[in-house]
Design a protein around this motif. Structure first.
Motif: not given
Lengths: 114, 173
Positions: A19-21, A24, A37, A40
């Motif tokens: 999700l973070a990637g 990003g 990003a 990740c």
């Protein structure tokens, strides 16, 4: 049962990093930062999901073939991902893609593409 | 173009055959023989592209175990640190970045070591190796770095790959 919980937690951790990637990729300002990003997802996002799948394949399903295939998939992604990232980044720079906001340090442009 | 050497063929054959066994995961004689024939053909053609230096470096136990230590202990720790850092930046709205491309010197002589270091750097979120050059016998990497905090050269190199390089130097020097 304990193994099942550990596997689920690992998969959830992988999902959080993925999700973070994704955030990003959608919100970073330029091509190269977006690629950073996305790494990740291909490292901890993938490793978390694969470790969880490995635990389930070994202890819940007791299937050696599936476990080996999961391990091979993880290994192949880890080996091939940097090659692709490197080639895409270099190709983008050669094709003349530059960030809108000028980079503070740009040794590659200074040395090779003046 | 390099000539095909016998140890390189043997090493390539072993890698190909191991992958065949892992992917099929059946141990009947028929499948094993077919895999061996295909692996041998591939090894004869591909060995000179696949292996350029000493083929059996990992038979030295010291090097084998320092390699194992690198990929089981040193690299995952760096990977997790960089991932957490990158995830924080992403959840924080992607404002806290300062991208740039720095040029750093590399102190590894062996081709395997340089390739492994470049791939480790690219695999770590926050840094991508973009170009490799050599000036006066000293290799340099051009690295795209998401948060440039140190000036180019030795300082940036220590911040990006200090631990990784130390681990790899034990394997291939």
């Amino acid at each position: 049962m304990t193994v099942r919980i550990i596997a689920d937690v690992l998969i959830a951790i992988g999902a959080i990093f993925a999700l973070a990637g994704t955030i990003g990729i959608l919100k970073m300002p330029d091509t190269y930062s977006r690629m950073q990003a996305s790494t990740c997802i291909a490292t901890l996002g993938m490793l978390g999901a694969m470790l969880g799948a490995l635990l389930i394949a070994i202890f819940v399903k007791a299937d050696a073939g599936a476990a080996v295939k999961v391990a091979v998939i993880a290994l192949l992604i880890l080996v091939t991902n940097p090659l692709g990232s490197h080639a895409i980044a270099k190709g983008a720079y050669k094709a003349g893609i530059r960030p809108e906001k000028k980079m503070e340090v740009d040794d590659l442009g200074r040395d090779l593409y003046e | 173009m390099q000539k095909t050497k016998f140890p390189a063929v043997v090493a390539t054959f072993i890698v190909c055959f191991a992958f065949w066994v892992l992917l099929t995961w059946s141990f009947t004689a028929q499948e094993l023989i077919a895999g061996a024939v295909v692996s041998l053909a591939v090894a004869l053609f591909a060995a000179r592209f696949f292996i350029h230096e000493k083929a059996f470096w990992f038979l030295n136990p010291l090097k084998f175990f320092s390699g194992l230590f690198y990929w089981v202990c040193i690299f995952p720790v760096e990977l997790i640190k960089a991932n957490v850092d990158m995830a924080k930046r992403c959840f924080g709205g992607c404002k806290n970045i300062n991208p740039g491309i720095v040029k750093v010197p590399v102190d590894l002589k062996s081709e395997y070591g340089q390739a492994a270091l470049a791939n480790s750097i690219t695999l770590t979120p926050g840094t991508i190796t973009m170009e490799v050059t050599e000036q006066d016998g000293q290799p340099y990497y051009y690295i795209h770095w998401i948060d440039v905090t140190k000036p180019s050269g030795k300082e940036a190199g220590d911040a990006i790959k200090g631990t990784l390089e130390k681990g790899l130097r034990r394997v291939w020097e």
